[in-house]
Design a protein around this motif. Structure first.
Motif: not given
Length: 320
Positions: A7-20, A35-50
């Motif tokens: 689980d990610w919040a603004s402590y993590q960057d916009s594209q954390p490592d999704t390995s595993g 509003i977490n200023p990174r949530w949109v980028a984090q969500r899109d990054h997660a979905k882009a990686n399946g």
């Protein structure tokens, strides 16, 4: 056998490592003013990686649960297979004066209200064993329970209740386990809540450009932000201050629920299509011309001139 996530919040960057990883939960909102200023980028990054994605809300339980739920739900264009979570914990300053009985009542009301609004999306609850055993009175967790017991082995949370997710560690990042056998199995379960006849919600998000209706919303909120009468220097700073708070994901001091909703919408819209937030330092001349035009239409050229002069504002976002 199970799968792992974070689980990610603004402590993590916009594209954390999704390995595993097979799933990710992202903090979207807190209270009615963050509003977490990174949530949109984090969500899109997660979905882009399946990955299966879920969004969560951290409550300020002295507030109305319905108002907080509306604020949270309005940020996201929810899609089939998404997960909705209440992050139910209250050890922080915002909740320390709220009785545990009231915290329990908030949880019940929030979950039931959100499920009523979002019947085709799985709605669940995150909490730790203290809240589950000592604050909860009904064992109601919506459609699923996400239990936190840091320090125990993944998949062994130490409770008898039926749980779906287990947060087993918070170092170096919050790490989670799900007892579904694969990401496809979890996705199929999450998607099973969707009705084939239910249209996909069309909630505006940050990557959508401003249209005439959006400009009118800005115009209306600016009119309500400044006092009536001819604009003055004070009015100019009031409007600039509203934009500064909104762009940082905060509610301006004294703002009501309508201002809070508008501030959240404006913050989210500008995150990706205007790029106005840089290291929490906001400079008014970074606003796109379409925003300046709306301000000028609302309160006249004096305000627009003040904005274009580059008023330097620094705002420290609340929450995490």
């Amino acid at each position: 056998m199970g799968i792992y996530g974070q689980d990610w919040a603004s402590y993590q960057d916009s594209q954390p490592d999704t390995s595993g990883l097979s799933f990710v939960f992202t903090k979207v909102t807190e209270g009615t003013g963050y509003i977490n200023p990174r949530w949109v980028a984090q969500r899109d990054h997660a979905k882009a990686n399946g990955l299966v994605w879920g969004g969560y809300h951290y409550p300020h339980m002295a507030n109305s649960p319905q108002a907080e739920a509306d604020y949270f739900l309005s940020q996201v264009a929810w899609q089939p297979g998404d997960l909705i979570v209440l992050d139910w914990e209250g050890y922080d300053q915002a909740n320390q004066n709220v009785s545990r009985a009231d915290q329990a009542a908030y949880k019940e009301a929030w979950l039931r209200y959100v499920k009523q609004r979002m019947p085709n999306t799985p709605v669940g609850m995150y909490c730790n064993t203290d809240y589950w055993r000592n604050v909860d009175k009904t064992s109601y967790a919506g459609d699923f329970l996400w239990i936190a017991t840091a320090g125990r082995a993944a998949g062994d949370p130490g409770i008898q209740a039926n749980w779906l997710f287990h947060q087993y560690s918070d170092q170096p990042v919050d790490s989670d386990y799900c007892h579904h056998g694969s990401v496809d199995e979890l996705r199929a379960w999450a998607s099973s809540f969707a009705s084939p006849s239910t249209p996909t919600p069309q909630t505006p998000e940050a990557d959508m450009p401003l249209n005439d209706a959006d400009k009118q919303m800005i115009t209306d909120i600016v009119r309500n932000t400044v006092r009536s009468g001819p604009p003055s220097d004070r009015d100019a700073y009031a409007v600039a201050n509203f934009f500064a708070y909104a762009l940082a994901g905060q509610v301006p001091p004294g703002g009501d629920s309508g201002v809070a909703q508008m501030a959240g919408w404006l913050h989210q819209t500008t995150q990706t299509c205007m790029g106005a937030v840089v290291d929490d330092r906001l400079t008014a001349f970074n606003l796109e011309q379409k925003i300046a035009d709306a301000v000028a239409a609302a309160v006249g050229p004096a305000v627009a001139k003040a904005l274009s002069a580059g008023i330097q504002l620094t705002v420290t976002p609340k929450g995490n």
